[in-house]
Scaffold this motif. Sequence first.
Motif, mmCIF file in Angstrom:
data_model
loop_
_atom_site.group_PDB
_atom_site.id
_atom_site.type_symbol
_atom_site.label_atom_id
_atom_site.label_comp_id
_atom_site.label_asym_id
_atom_site.label_seq_id
_atom_site.Cartn_x
_atom_site.Cartn_y
_atom_site.Cartn_z
ATOM 1 N N UNK A 8 45.242 39.524 27.521
ATOM 2 C CA UNK A 8 44.354 38.568 28.176
ATOM 3 C C UNK A 8 43.608 37.802 27.094
ATOM 4 N N UNK A 9 43.743 36.491 27.101
ATOM 5 C CA UNK A 9 43.087 35.666 26.099
ATOM 6 C C UNK A 9 41.806 35.050 26.629
ATOM 7 N N UNK A 10 41.764 34.768 27.946
ATOM 8 C CA UNK A 10 40.575 34.160 28.524
ATOM 9 C C UNK A 10 40.563 34.405 30.029
ATOM 10 N N UNK A 11 39.436 34.895 30.541
ATOM 11 C CA UNK A 11 39.265 35.032 31.983
ATOM 12 C C UNK A 11 38.714 33.724 32.521
ATOM 13 N N UNK A 12 39.311 33.218 33.600
ATOM 14 C CA UNK A 12 38.919 31.914 34.132
ATOM 15 C C UNK A 12 38.197 31.992 35.467
ATOM 16 N N UNK A 13 38.643 32.851 36.361
ATOM 17 C CA UNK A 13 38.055 32.865 37.694
ATOM 18 C C UNK A 13 38.320 34.194 38.388
ATOM 19 N N UNK A 14 37.579 34.404 39.469
ATOM 20 C CA UNK A 14 37.808 35.553 40.338
ATOM 21 C C UNK A 14 37.448 35.134 41.754
ATOM 22 N N UNK A 22 41.737 38.200 43.402
ATOM 23 C CA UNK A 22 42.646 37.445 42.533
ATOM 24 C C UNK A 22 41.880 36.991 41.300
ATOM 25 N N UNK A 23 42.410 37.300 40.126
ATOM 26 C CA UNK A 23 41.803 36.900 38.865
ATOM 27 C C UNK A 23 42.650 35.820 38.217
ATOM 28 N N UNK A 24 41.996 34.772 37.753
ATOM 29 C CA UNK A 24 42.687 33.740 36.991
ATOM 30 C C UNK A 24 42.440 33.985 35.509
ATOM 31 N N UNK A 25 43.487 33.944 34.720
ATOM 32 C CA UNK A 25 43.348 34.247 33.297
ATOM 33 C C UNK A 25 44.434 33.542 32.496
ATOM 34 N N UNK A 26 44.100 33.233 31.239
ATOM 35 C CA UNK A 26 45.119 32.835 30.273
ATOM 36 C C UNK A 26 45.594 34.133 29.626
ATOM 37 N N UNK A 27 46.892 34.357 29.635
ATOM 38 C CA UNK A 27 47.406 35.614 29.098
ATOM 39 C C UNK A 27 48.741 35.388 28.399
#
Length: 78
Positions: A8-14, A22-27
């Motif tokens: 996981x490089x960056x968490x964006x949303x939940x 649902x989690x949004x992430x750059x991975x």
Amino acid sequence: MKTYDIEVQRLKSARHDHGMIELGADALVQTRQLRDGQPDASALRLTVDNARALVLLLKQQLAELDKLQPRSRRSGRA
């Protein structure tokens, strides 16, 4: 079963919807090469800062879900 290394490089949303969070992430997702003696499971890696953010996001989402429960079910008793 395919296994993966997920960084996981960056968490964006939940958000939550219909009993799912649902989690949004750059991975970065890569296929994992199994070695002898290694468990047959995918691995999730994240920085301490991202882990702390993930915990906070999950707590926030769970608190919002608890608000939707009838008052009689919020006390923790089943």
